[in-house]
Scaffold this active site. Structure first.
Site, PDB file in Angstrom:
ATOM      1  N   HIS A 107      46.235  24.005  27.647  1.00 25.12           N
ATOM      2  CA  HIS A 107      45.681  24.304  26.314  1.00 25.12           C
ATOM      3  C   HIS A 107      45.282  23.328  25.472  1.00 25.12           C
ATOM      4  O   HIS A 107      44.533  23.804  24.431  1.00 25.12           O
ATOM      5  CB  HIS A 107      46.758  25.329  25.444  1.00 25.12           C
ATOM      6  CG  HIS A 107      47.756  24.468  24.938  1.00 25.12           C
ATOM      7  ND1 HIS A 107      48.721  23.885  25.714  1.00 25.12           N
ATOM      8  CD2 HIS A 107      47.993  24.176  23.652  1.00 25.12           C
ATOM      9  CE1 HIS A 107      49.746  23.252  24.788  1.00 25.12           C
ATOM     10  NE2 HIS A 107      49.054  23.346  23.694  1.00 25.12           N
TER      11      HIS A 107
ATOM     12  N   HIS B 235      42.331  20.941  20.938  1.00 26.98           N
ATOM     13  CA  HIS B 235      43.485  22.038  21.076  1.00 26.98           C
ATOM     14  C   HIS B 235      42.886  23.612  21.195  1.00 26.98           C
ATOM     15  O   HIS B 235      42.317  23.745  20.132  1.00 26.98           O
ATOM     16  CB  HIS B 235      44.567  21.983  20.002  1.00 26.98           C
ATOM     17  CG  HIS B 235      45.619  22.750  19.951  1.00 26.98           C
ATOM     18  ND1 HIS B 235      45.928  24.028  20.017  1.00 26.98           N
ATOM     19  CD2 HIS B 235      47.104  22.402  20.523  1.00 26.98           C
ATOM     20  CE1 HIS B 235      47.045  24.399  20.106  1.00 26.98           C
ATOM     21  NE2 HIS B 235      47.678  23.565  20.291  1.00 26.98           N
TER      22      HIS B 235
END
Length: 157
Positions: A64, A79
């Site tokens: 992620h 992110h």
């Protein structure tokens, strides 16, 4: 030597979408710049690419987020989404290998947008310079619709 000759560095959009100010990210860590300075993208695409040339020095096990070290000394964190670590990697497919040198535009992570959104997660994607203390000037293209690879911010060291 001469400040007016110093060249601005750029970070390119790692995914298509609208560039927003970090204050608009629904996560206090990003909104208050605790993890670094930069911008975020309300993403519409499904492939995350490198925002600059650099060494892909880490990819989270859950895919992620990832970090880059650029030749100019800047350390970048991308992110993908908010709280998406809770998906434990579901919805994210790693394309690039940790430890490799990547160029701006090289694919890093493929997303299953529908799956991630169906689980209730936002795909707003912060792009941060984590060692922000080295930045003398930062200009963000806030409000601009970008395609993957378009300049989203410029900075001077």
């Amino acid at each position: 030597m001469f400040g007016f000759l110093s060249k601005a560095n750029v970070l390119k959009a790692p995914i298509a979408g609208k560039v927003i100010d970090l204050k608009e990210v629904p996560d206090q860590v990003f909104a208050e710049k605790m993890a670094g300075d930069g911008a975020a993208i309300l993403s519409t695409g499904d492939t995350i690419v490198s925002p600059a040339d650099g060494k892909l020095f880490f990819i989270f096990k859950t895919n992620h987020a990832f970090g880059l070290k650029l030749d100019n000394g800047a350390e970048i964190l991308v992110h993908i989404g908010v709280d998406t670590v809770e998906l434990k990697g579901e919805g994210f497919t790693r394309i690039a290998e940790e430890g490799t040198y990547v160029k701006a535009g090289d694919p890093i992570i493929k997303l299953d947008r529908e799956f991630i959104i169906s689980k209730g997660y936002s795909l707003v994607t912060p792009v941060l310079i984590t060692n922000a203390d080295i930045i003398k000037k930062l200009e963000v293209k806030t409000g601009k619709e970008v395609k993957s690879g378009d300049v989203m911010l410029s900075y001077k060291l």
